[in-house]
Write a protein that holds these residues in place. Structure first.
Motif, PDB file in Angstrom:
ATOM      1  N   UNK A   1       0.798  -1.351   0.064  1.00 15.62           N
ATOM      2  CA  UNK A   1      -0.076  -0.006  -0.010  1.00 15.62           C
ATOM      3  C   UNK A   1       0.723   1.148   0.238  1.00 15.62           C
ATOM      4  N   UNK A   2       1.973   1.333   0.721  1.00 19.98           N
ATOM      5  CA  UNK A   2       2.890   2.435   0.753  1.00 19.98           C
ATOM      6  C   UNK A   2       3.443   2.799  -0.521  1.00 19.98           C
ATOM      7  N   UNK A   3       4.012   1.633  -1.202  1.00 21.14           N
ATOM      8  CA  UNK A   3       4.559   2.009  -2.529  1.00 21.14           C
ATOM      9  C   UNK A   3       3.340   2.606  -3.454  1.00 21.14           C
ATOM     10  N   UNK A   4       2.458   2.027  -3.366  1.00 17.52           N
ATOM     11  CA  UNK A   4       1.201   2.206  -4.267  1.00 17.52           C
ATOM     12  C   UNK A   4       0.863   3.556  -4.133  1.00 17.52           C
ATOM     13  N   UNK A   5       0.977   4.087  -2.868  1.00 18.39           N
ATOM     14  CA  UNK A   5       0.445   5.322  -2.629  1.00 18.39           C
ATOM     15  C   UNK A   5       1.600   6.436  -3.250  1.00 18.39           C
ATOM     16  N   UNK A   6       2.992   6.152  -3.106  1.00 21.34           N
ATOM     17  CA  UNK A   6       3.869   6.840  -3.636  1.00 21.34           C
ATOM     18  C   UNK A   6       3.609   6.972  -5.116  1.00 21.34           C
ATOM     19  N   UNK A   7       3.303   5.773  -5.712  1.00 21.72           N
ATOM     20  CA  UNK A   7       3.150   5.829  -7.427  1.00 21.72           C
ATOM     21  C   UNK A   7       2.030   6.880  -7.570  1.00 21.72           C
ATOM     22  N   UNK A   8       0.732   6.912  -6.899  1.00 18.92           N
ATOM     23  CA  UNK A   8      -0.250   7.643  -6.874  1.00 18.92           C
ATOM     24  C   UNK A   8      -0.034   9.343  -6.733  1.00 18.92           C
ATOM     25  N   UNK A   9       0.861   9.477  -5.854  1.00 17.54           N
ATOM     26  CA  UNK A   9       1.283  10.604  -5.657  1.00 17.54           C
ATOM     27  C   UNK A   9       2.237  11.306  -6.600  1.00 17.54           C
ATOM     28  N   UNK A  10       3.215  10.398  -7.300  1.00 20.42           N
ATOM     29  CA  UNK A  10       4.047  10.742  -8.475  1.00 20.42           C
ATOM     30  C   UNK A  10       3.110  11.093  -9.644  1.00 20.42           C
ATOM     31  N   UNK A  11       2.097  10.304  -9.901  1.00 24.23           N
ATOM     32  CA  UNK A  11       1.387  10.364 -11.072  1.00 24.23           C
ATOM     33  C   UNK A  11       0.545  11.648 -11.251  1.00 24.23           C
ATOM     34  N   UNK A  12       0.287  12.165 -10.004  1.00 22.80           N
ATOM     35  CA  UNK A  12      -0.555  13.481  -9.818  1.00 22.80           C
ATOM     36  C   UNK A  12       0.306  14.605 -10.304  1.00 22.80           C
ATOM     37  N   UNK A  13       1.615  14.279  -9.880  1.00 25.85           N
ATOM     38  CA  UNK A  13       2.848  15.557 -10.128  1.00 25.85           C
ATOM     39  C   UNK A  13       3.446  15.515 -11.512  1.00 25.85           C
ATOM     40  N   UNK A  14       3.343  14.214 -12.092  1.00 31.01           N
ATOM     41  CA  UNK A  14       3.947  14.243 -13.756  1.00 31.01           C
ATOM     42  C   UNK A  14       3.429  15.544 -14.568  1.00 31.01           C
ATOM     43  N   UNK A  15       4.344  16.084 -15.105  1.00 27.64           N
ATOM     44  CA  UNK A  15       4.111  17.056 -16.387  1.00 27.64           C
ATOM     45  C   UNK A  15       3.181  16.667 -17.186  1.00 27.64           C
ATOM     46  N   UNK A  16       1.898  17.348 -17.363  1.00 32.98           N
ATOM     47  CA  UNK A  16       0.861  16.599 -18.067  1.00 32.98           C
ATOM     48  C   UNK A  16       1.084  16.795 -19.532  1.00 32.98           C
ATOM     49  N   UNK A  17       0.629  15.730 -20.542  1.00 38.62           N
ATOM     50  CA  UNK A  17       0.697  15.931 -21.975  1.00 38.62           C
ATOM     51  C   UNK A  17       0.324  17.273 -22.324  1.00 38.62           C
ATOM     52  N   UNK A  18       1.004  17.700 -23.556  1.00 38.53           N
ATOM     53  CA  UNK A  18       0.796  19.106 -24.106  1.00 38.53           C
ATOM     54  C   UNK A  18       0.386  19.005 -25.594  1.00 38.53           C
ATOM     55  N   UNK A  19      -0.616  19.858 -25.953  1.00 38.58           N
ATOM     56  CA  UNK A  19      -1.174  19.836 -27.263  1.00 38.58           C
ATOM     57  C   UNK A  19      -0.436  21.086 -27.872  1.00 38.58           C
ATOM     58  N   UNK A  20       0.400  20.733 -28.958  1.00 37.45           N
ATOM     59  CA  UNK A  20       0.956  21.891 -29.888  1.00 37.45           C
ATOM     60  C   UNK A  20       0.367  22.653 -30.457  1.00 37.45           C
ATOM     61  N   UNK A  21       1.087  24.002 -31.022  1.00 37.74           N
ATOM     62  CA  UNK A  21       0.493  24.856 -31.844  1.00 37.74           C
ATOM     63  C   UNK A  21      -0.420  24.290 -33.115  1.00 37.74           C
ATOM     64  N   UNK A  22       0.122  23.086 -33.746  1.00 36.33           N
ATOM     65  CA  UNK A  22      -0.424  22.406 -34.629  1.00 36.33           C
ATOM     66  C   UNK A  22      -1.568  21.545 -34.464  1.00 36.33           C
ATOM     67  N   UNK A  23      -1.899  21.513 -33.167  1.00 38.31           N
ATOM     68  CA  UNK A  23      -2.999  20.531 -32.744  1.00 38.31           C
ATOM     69  C   UNK A  23      -2.521  19.056 -32.305  1.00 38.31           C
ATOM     70  N   UNK A  24      -0.964  19.009 -32.692  1.00 40.47           N
ATOM     71  CA  UNK A  24      -0.420  17.702 -32.126  1.00 40.47           C
ATOM     72  C   UNK A  24      -0.124  17.355 -31.011  1.00 40.47           C
ATOM     73  N   UNK A  25       0.066  16.140 -30.448  1.00 39.77           N
ATOM     74  CA  UNK A  25       0.580  15.728 -29.047  1.00 39.77           C
ATOM     75  C   UNK A  25       2.014  16.079 -29.117  1.00 39.77           C
ATOM     76  N   UNK A  26       2.529  16.960 -28.187  1.00 43.00           N
ATOM     77  CA  UNK A  26       3.919  17.206 -28.301  1.00 43.00           C
ATOM     78  C   UNK A  26       4.871  16.259 -27.773  1.00 43.00           C
ATOM     79  N   UNK A  27       5.731  16.084 -28.451  1.00 44.59           N
ATOM     80  CA  UNK A  27       7.046  15.019 -28.314  1.00 44.59           C
ATOM     81  C   UNK A  27       7.966  15.409 -27.117  1.00 44.59           C
ATOM     82  N   UNK A  28       7.992  16.660 -27.127  1.00 44.29           N
ATOM     83  CA  UNK A  28       9.136  17.347 -26.201  1.00 44.29           C
ATOM     84  C   UNK A  28       8.440  18.122 -25.211  1.00 44.29           C
ATOM     85  N   UNK A  29       9.320  18.438 -24.169  1.00 50.37           N
ATOM     86  CA  UNK A  29       8.537  19.345 -23.085  1.00 50.37           C
ATOM     87  C   UNK A  29       8.257  20.769 -23.607  1.00 50.37           C
TER      88      UNK A  29
END
Length: 805
Positions: free
Chosen positions: A576-604
């Motif tokens: 449970x403790x490790x699972x919670x650690x993963x859940x916390x990290x998931x919430x903080x992951x840099x989200x997917x970004x949609x670029x100016x062309x409407x594409x899914x960004x490959x880079x930050x």
């Protein structure tokens, strides 16, 4: 070496249950075969056979029949030194500092200090030659029967008909060649052996025995160094033995030290036994190796006590328990009965051929059964079949897509047992990968980089600073590979496997990922350094870079792995403790970004690609093979993924086409998926043929995937995509005909496809609607069926079948 037990996941006892069709129209299934009206001249025209360890590539000549011999455990090298660059981790802070300062040129330079050796190479064992004494030939016919895994050749020579049959038996561990003349005493031939490796030979009355050794080093074919790229050393390297026995009830046998001949015979059998000294990824094949000589001789002796009829029957029974689980019939126009190469040429002109489309799908399943039955040694870049001492890209395990793509069809096309070599290979990678994680990143857990080999190599490649960071320094191979463990569980529901094997390996891969996450300037978690496999970006200053931070591909694989582990802990309830650690990290992951062309960004950042149509689309991992991006739940992001694919276009390498077909299928765009499936089957001439037009990815005359050159991952990815077009699933739902094309909607039937939750699907359809449907609950359970515009909840008891329509 610790054995990898998968007993609980094997469903050898599952019986195939045909579904009832409409009474007036019982479907007929044509014989699945590749056939030709001339012998093969090139490797890409030859027919391949295999029992998961031993491979044979049959040319079918009439004057000389050449047969390439391979053993999947014969590689250059010996166990790796995982401590090859023990101080590498000390350079990591400087790389991160350069990236923090947006100095990508400096980061590209510094990250090269985090590199090690190249992988070893898969080796060709040798060639068997059968030289015939015959005159002019007519009525030539050459065939590979996919239903029986048997190749055959037949032709008229003078007043007699000569026939030959070839198969590689898994039960008897032997290559069998049966020759026959329609006229008494019509067979006259001699048998010889050759190899690019070092070997010696001896013979007895009707027996040839060859012993040799693989190189201790075989440089990748793309490395240009002074000196010999192939190095043999005394008392080093993997040994091999090849035993050849000639059996005949009539005729006269003669021999030399290296050949055996038969004259005036009516019928004969050649048995070929292969073995190597490979004894595990961590055992020296010379000093700790198996007795290849004794193994080869014992296999030959045991097989020689059986008749050809017995061996043939045992071989077919063993093979068909896997192959016959799935059948596919696509309705539509019947194409003319043409040789397979001519059929491909006709198809390339835009003609319809549902039989060829079905054949390619089943050929992929055939190849996996034939090349993936050795625990700890998965199918490699060429599966099992390699004639080159320096094969393309070392014929290794390329972990940034290709090794994984080989196994995309294992679960959904009902071949879970063939997944076992890759799953057990992950266990090997974990052992060396722990040291790699520590010495290169000072991180816990385990990882693997761009390349691996039979020795479970996990370090960054690049020859200690000479490799391009875009491929050499990519470190997400452990995370990607580990998702296969959950995939296997999700299709089998084998909790014992999940608890004892999958979860600990997945956890170790996640521990490494957690250690590689650092906060960005806004507090989001990102990877640093980060590369997107083999692709490059252009910064606003015009710099063409490879090393950055927060790449979308990294984060997609981390999201998938963390989500899998969280779900696994809900089942196992022990972490449970490790699972919670993963859940916390998931919430903080840099989200997917949609670029100016409407594409899914490959880079930050929303950077341009140096090559906008690049063959890799790693940042779309979450859509496929991942499962966390879906049309139903994340429409904004899947729309962006679709735009990315439109920008990349459809022309790409063979394996990349296989991937893109699956991506279009997940987007529920059956017509685009079908368009690309047709392009995957685009005819490509053999590599030895000089042609003026540019060769892109497609299919060679023998249905091998053309990268080009030959890579088997396109075959496997393409076959997986057919199943994905017909059935998609998650742990709660099964979608029927989710991406069927207009061309396939008219009529069809499939039996035996698997869905997550362990369900087995038999269905028929007409005009895009399912008209017959039966579900088997192998482990049993609940799921929701989505078909014909409605949803239906079902609950099936273990091992029972439920007829829906």
């Amino acid at each position: 070496m610790k054995k990898f037990s998968l007993v609980a996941i094997l469903f050898l006892g599952v019986q195939f249950n045909p579904i009832a069709s409409e009474p007036a129209k019982k479907p007929t299934y044509e014989k699945l075969k590749l056939w030709y009206n001339k012998p093969a001249q090139y490797f890409e025209e030859a027919l391949v056979l295999g029992n998961g360890r031993v491979g044979a590539t049959v040319y079918g000549g009439t004057e000389t029949d050449k047969i390439h011999l391979n053993d999947i455990t014969l590689w250059s090298g010996e166990p790796m030194d995982p401590y090859m660059n023990p101080q590498a981790y000390k350079h990591l802070p400087a790389v991160r500092e350069a990236l923090k300062n947006e100095n990508y040129k400096l980061a590209d330079s510094l990250v090269r200090k985090l590199q090690g050796k190249f992988s070893e190479s898969y080796a060709p064992l040798g060639d068997l030659y059968i030289d015939f004494k015959s005159g002019p030939v007519k009525n030539y016919y050459r065939e590979l029967d996919l239903d029986k895994a048997i190749a055959s050749v037949k032709y008229d020579a003078g007043d007699q008909t000569i026939s030959r049959e070839y198969f590689v038996s898994h039960p008897d561990k032997i290559l069998v060649i049966h020759l026959k003349s329609s006229q008494p005493k019509g067979l006259n031939f001699n048998v010889r052996f050759g190899s690019q490796l070092k070997y010696k030979s001896k013979s007895t009355i009707n027996h040839l025995h060859f012993q040799g050794v693989a190189p201790v080093r075989a440089e990748p074919n793309y490395v240009r160094k002074k000196g010999n790229p192939i190095i043999f050393k005394e008392n080093q390297g993997t040994r091999f033995s090849a035993d050849v026995l000639l059996q005949s009830t009539d005729g006269q046998v003669s021999r030399t030290d290296s050949t055996v001949s038969l004259a005036n015979a009516t019928e004969a059998t050649i048995l070929v036994s292969l073995a190597t000294s490979f004894n595990g990824f961590d055992k020296n094949p010379n000093s700790q190796g198996l007795n290849d000589d004794a193994i080869a001789q014992e296999q030959l002796q045991l097989a020689s006590r059986r008749t050809v009829v017995e061996m043939r029957a045992r071989h077919i029974q063993d093979y068909q328990q896997f192959f016959k689980r799935v059948s596919l019939r696509l309705g539509g126009e019947r194409a003319p009965e043409l040789p397979t190469d001519d059929r491909l040429r006709r198809y390339a002109k835009g003609e319809k051929d549902p039989y060829l489309e079905t054949l390619y799908f089943q050929f992929g399943r055939y190849l996996l059964i034939s090349s993936s039955r050795t625990l700890g040694v998965p199918a490699n870049l060429q599966g099992l079949w390699n004639p080159h001492i320096q094969p393309p890209w070392s014929s290794n395990y390329t972990m940034n897509i290709n090794a994984e793509e080989n196994y995309w069809l294992a679960e959904n096309t009902n071949l879970s047992e063939m997944h076992a070599p890759f799953l057990s290979f992950i266990e090997n990678l974990e052992k060396t990968g722990k040291i790699t994680a520590k010495t290169f990143y000072d991180a816990p857990g385990w990882t693997v980089h761009h390349n691996s080999d039979i020795w479970a190599m996990t370090n960054p490649v690049g020859d200690f600073g000479n490799g391009s960071p875009s491929w050499a320094n990519w470190y997400m191979g452990g995370a990607w590979a580990a998702t296969h463990l959950w995939e296997h569980y999700s299709f089998t529901m084998d909790e014992k496997f999940l608890k004892e094997k999958a979860y600990p390996l997945m956890r170790g891969a996640a521990e490494f990922c957690l250690a590689m996450l650092v906060p960005d300037s806004k507090g989001n978690l990102i990877t640093s350094p980060s590369t997107s496999p083999e692709n490059r970006f252009i910064t606003p200053t015009g710099y063409h870079g490879e090393t950055a931070y927060g790449g979308s591909a990294d984060l997609a694989m981390i999201r998938e792995l963390f989500a899998d582990l969280i779900e696994a802990d809900k089942i196992l309830k022990k972490d449970a403790a490790f699972s919670q650690q993963l859940q916390d990290a998931l919430k903080k992951l840099y989200p997917y970004q949609v670029g100016k062309k409407g594409n899914l960004q490959e880079w930050y950042f929303d950077w341009e690609d140096v090559e906008p149509t690049h063959r890799h689309q790693s940042h779309l991992f979450g859509l496929y093979p991942g499962t966390h991006l879906t049309v139903e739940n994340t429409p904004r992001l899947t729309d962006a993924a679709k735009k990315t694919l439109e920008i990349k276009g459809d022309e790409t390498t063979g394996w990349s086409k296989g991937w893109r077909i699956n991506l279009w299928a997940r987007l529920k765009d059956g017509n685009h998926a079908y368009k690309m499936y047709r392009e995957l089957l685009k005819y490509v001439e053999p590599d030895g043929v000089k042609i003026e037009y540019r060769r892109g990815g497609g299919t060679y005359p023998n249905l091998f995937d053309a990268h080009p050159p030959f890579q088997i991952d396109g075959n496997f990815g393409g076959a997986a995509a057919v199943a994905e077009m017909l059935v998609q699933s998650d742990m709660n739902k099964i979608y029927l005909l989710p991406a069927v094309s207009d061309e396939w909607k008219k009529e069809g039937e499939v039996k035996g496809l698997k869905a997550r939750g362990g369900f087995e699907i038999d269905m028929a359809w007409k005009n895009g609607r399912v008209v017959s449907l039966q579900i088997k609950g192998v482990p049993g359970g609940k799921t929701t069926l989505i078909f014909n515009g409605k949803s239906q909840e079902i609950n099936i008891a273990k091992g029972k079948q439920l007829r829906i329509l």
